[in-house]
Write an enzyme that holds these catalytic residues in place. Structure first.
Site, PDB file in Angstrom:
ATOM      1  N   TYR A  42       0.843  -1.204   0.000  1.00 30.77           N
ATOM      2  CA  TYR A  42       0.000   0.000   0.000  1.00 30.77           C
ATOM      3  C   TYR A  42       0.877   1.253   0.000  1.00 30.77           C
ATOM      4  O   TYR A  42       0.375   2.368  -0.157  1.00 30.77           O
ATOM      5  CB  TYR A  42      -0.939   0.053   1.219  1.00 30.77           C
ATOM      6  N   HIS A  84       0.611 -11.731   2.004  1.00 34.21           N
ATOM      7  CA  HIS A  84      -0.475 -11.026   1.308  1.00 34.21           C
ATOM      8  C   HIS A  84      -1.249 -11.941   0.331  1.00 34.21           C
ATOM      9  O   HIS A  84      -2.474 -11.935   0.310  1.00 34.21           O
ATOM     10  CB  HIS A  84       0.125  -9.822   0.566  1.00 34.21           C
TER      11      HIS A  84
HETATM   12  N1  LIG Z   1      -5.640  -8.719   1.641  1.00 36.54           N
HETATM   13  C1  LIG Z   1      -5.989  -8.226   0.479  1.00 36.54           C
HETATM   14  O1  LIG Z   1      -5.655  -8.770  -0.579  1.00 36.54           O
HETATM   15  C2  LIG Z   1      -6.828  -6.981   0.443  1.00 36.54           C
HETATM   16  C3  LIG Z   1      -7.437  -6.587  -0.756  1.00 36.54           C
HETATM   17  C4  LIG Z   1      -8.224  -5.434  -0.737  1.00 36.54           C
HETATM   18  C5  LIG Z   1      -8.405  -4.694   0.436  1.00 36.54           C
HETATM   19  N2  LIG Z   1      -7.757  -5.101   1.585  1.00 36.54           N
HETATM   20  C6  LIG Z   1      -7.931  -4.355   2.853  1.00 36.54           C
HETATM   21  O2  LIG Z   1      -9.334  -4.240   3.110  1.00 36.54           O
HETATM   22  C7  LIG Z   1      -9.650  -2.864   3.347  1.00 36.54           C
HETATM   23  C8  LIG Z   1     -11.090  -2.550   2.960  1.00 36.54           C
HETATM   24  O3  LIG Z   1     -11.310  -2.798   1.586  1.00 36.54           O
HETATM   25  P1  LIG Z   1     -11.388  -1.652   0.455  1.00 36.54           P
HETATM   26  O4  LIG Z   1     -10.683  -0.458   0.954  1.00 36.54           O
HETATM   27  O5  LIG Z   1     -10.975  -2.270  -0.818  1.00 36.54           O
HETATM   28  O6  LIG Z   1     -12.955  -1.374   0.300  1.00 36.54           O
HETATM   29  P2  LIG Z   1     -14.244  -1.224   1.261  1.00 36.54           P
HETATM   30  O7  LIG Z   1     -13.840  -0.955   2.658  1.00 36.54           O
HETATM   31  O8  LIG Z   1     -15.128  -2.376   0.960  1.00 36.54           O
HETATM   32  O9  LIG Z   1     -14.929   0.059   0.627  1.00 36.54           O
HETATM   33  C9  LIG Z   1     -14.321   1.319   0.664  1.00 36.54           C
HETATM   34  C10 LIG Z   1     -15.177   2.279  -0.157  1.00 36.54           C
HETATM   35  O10 LIG Z   1     -16.482   2.353   0.426  1.00 36.54           O
HETATM   36  C11 LIG Z   1     -16.807   3.712   0.703  1.00 36.54           C
HETATM   37  N3  LIG Z   1     -17.511   3.726   2.005  1.00 36.54           N
HETATM   38  C12 LIG Z   1     -17.005   3.414   3.220  1.00 36.54           C
HETATM   39  N4  LIG Z   1     -17.946   3.490   4.169  1.00 36.54           N
HETATM   40  C13 LIG Z   1     -19.080   3.880   3.552  1.00 36.54           C
HETATM   41  C14 LIG Z   1     -20.401   4.143   4.004  1.00 36.54           C
HETATM   42  N5  LIG Z   1     -20.721   4.015   5.297  1.00 36.54           N
HETATM   43  N6  LIG Z   1     -21.319   4.518   3.090  1.00 36.54           N
HETATM   44  C15 LIG Z   1     -20.995   4.654   1.786  1.00 36.54           C
HETATM   45  N7  LIG Z   1     -19.765   4.409   1.280  1.00 36.54           N
HETATM   46  C16 LIG Z   1     -18.809   4.017   2.170  1.00 36.54           C
HETATM   47  C17 LIG Z   1     -15.487   4.451   0.777  1.00 36.54           C
HETATM   48  O11 LIG Z   1     -15.657   5.787   0.338  1.00 36.54           O
HETATM   49  P3  LIG Z   1     -15.308   7.053   1.308  1.00 36.54           P
HETATM   50  O12 LIG Z   1     -13.838   6.958   1.613  1.00 36.54           O
HETATM   51  O13 LIG Z   1     -15.667   8.213   0.451  1.00 36.54           O
HETATM   52  O14 LIG Z   1     -16.171   6.907   2.522  1.00 36.54           O
HETATM   53  C18 LIG Z   1     -14.629   3.664  -0.229  1.00 36.54           C
HETATM   54  O15 LIG Z   1     -14.844   4.141  -1.544  1.00 36.54           O
HETATM   55  C19 LIG Z   1      -8.600  -2.137   2.504  1.00 36.54           C
HETATM   56  O16 LIG Z   1      -8.539  -0.754   2.784  1.00 36.54           O
HETATM   57  C20 LIG Z   1      -7.374  -2.927   2.833  1.00 36.54           C
HETATM   58  O17 LIG Z   1      -6.862  -2.546   4.104  1.00 36.54           O
HETATM   59  C21 LIG Z   1      -6.996  -6.232   1.600  1.00 36.54           C
END
Ligand SMILES: NC(=O)c1ccc[n+]([C@@H]2O[C@H](COP(=O)([O-])OP(=O)(O)OC[C@H]3O[C@@H](n4cnc5c(N)ncnc54)[C@H](OP(=O)(O)O)[C@@H]3O)[C@@H](O)[C@H]2O)c1
Length: 280
Positions: free
Chosen positions: A52, A110
């Site tokens: 990241y 990862h």
């Molecule tokens: N291990 C892996 O391979 C892997 C892969 C992907 C992700 N991850 C981890 O998982 C975490 C979460 O996944 P992600 O960041 O991909 O996506 P997510 O948490 O599923 O979604 C984030 C998105 O949702 C929006 N959002 C958040 N809360 C909201 C709400 N209450 N209402 C409306 N929209 C909302 C955010 O926009 P705003 O910022 O505008 O609120 C952002 O665009 C990552 O940050 C990372 O740490 C790990």
């Protein structure tokens, strides 16, 4: 007001909150603001990764935030290009130097990158990094049962946690059951489907209306009732707080099943199947 978040105990004794904060794409001073505000709101588990490229941001937010280090578990992850034993140890040390931390609470591989076939070597490095105190608890991310079985067979040690893609469009029911039987906690990445349409789904919106909650709260409550730890990301303090406020209501068994019914075999966000996907 800082919310108290329930905790879950991992097999090795580490306790982590059932909701943490995701940080992919949160970088630089905007990233510091977002992560610091999450800590101020009560998040006490922060998810990060070498790839990241925000370990400096993470460390700065932790130093600026109100939580002491020992009450704020931090996760990082090993990229595929460092699966060799010596490279893995150096990568962990580099991450710690960049974040200016003495240890990570949770450290994960990862992706398994099965075509490269070096994830067992990486796992041995994590086992030794734990012995050396560089990391407290070790786990994996995106590992399928066949990869986990190989770790067990070749090292005798299974991860305490597996962070996998999980949301209503890809609910991972069989993988979750497999992990539960072996004491491996499921942590859900992209629980909100990365903001790509799940929260506007008809079923989710109807349930939000019925319970007087937001679509995100319905989805995160569904994860919680399935026993999964979630790590939603938001750069908005309001939405960060909204995502933590899921403990004052309960979805009925029928409504849980309605959400389960949204899952489909091709429901992954970007079609990243760990059996073939490579991440370096
Ligand atoms: N291990 C892996 O391979 C892997 C892969 C992907 C992700 N991850 C981890 O998982 C975490 C979460 O996944 P992600 O960041 O991909 O996506 P997510 O948490 O599923 O979604 C984030 C998105 O949702 C929006 N959002 C958040 N809360 C909201 C709400 N209450 N209402 C409306 N929209 C909302 C955010 O926009 P705003 O910022 O505008 O609120 C952002 O665009 C990552 O940050 C990372 O740490 C790990």
């Amino acid at each position: 007001m800082v919310l108290e978040i329930p905790k879950i105990r991992l097999r090795d004794g580490l306790e982590i909150p059932v909701i943490g904060f995701g940080t992919v794409f949160l970088k630089g001073s905007e990233g510091v603001l977002a992560i610091r505000s999450a800590i101020e709101d009560g998040y006490r588990l922060i998810d990060s990764a070498y790839n990241y490229e925000n370990e400096g941001t993470l460390g700065e937010a932790i130093r600026q935030g109100p939580a002491s280090r020992n009450e704020l578990p931090v996760t990082s992850k090993l990229p595929g290009r460092y699966h060799g034993y010596d490279e893995a140890i150096k990568a962990i040390e580099e991450s710690l130097f960049r974040a200016q931390l003495d240890y990570f609470d949770l450290y994960l591989i990862h992706w398994p990158n099965p075509k490269e076939g070096k994830y067992v070597e990486a796992w041995k490095a994590l086992i030794d990094a734990k012995k050396r105190g560089l990391v407290r608890s070790i786990g994996v991310s995106n590992f399928l049962p066949e990869h986990l079985e190989r770790l067990d067979k070749e090292t005798g040690e299974l991860p305490v946690i597996n962070q996998i893609e999980m949301h209503p469009f890809f609910n991972q029911s069989s993988q979750r059951r497999w992990q539960e039987e072996r004491g491996i906690v499921t942590e859900a990445w992209s629980p909100l489907f990365r903001g790509r349409g799940l929260l506007g789904d008809e079923t989710i919106m109807a349930l939000a209306d019925a319970y007087g909650k937001t679509p995100a709260q319905i989805v995160l409550r569904w994860h919680h009732q399935h026993g999964a730890v979630t790590i939603p990301r938001s750069s908005s303090p309001e939405r960060q707080r909204e995502n933590l406020s899921i403990f004052g209501f309960e979805l009925s068994g029928d409504d849980m099943k309605k959400i389960d019914g949204l899952s489909r075999p091709d429901g992954r966000i970007d079609d990243q199947d760990p059996a073939v996907y490579q991440e370096f």
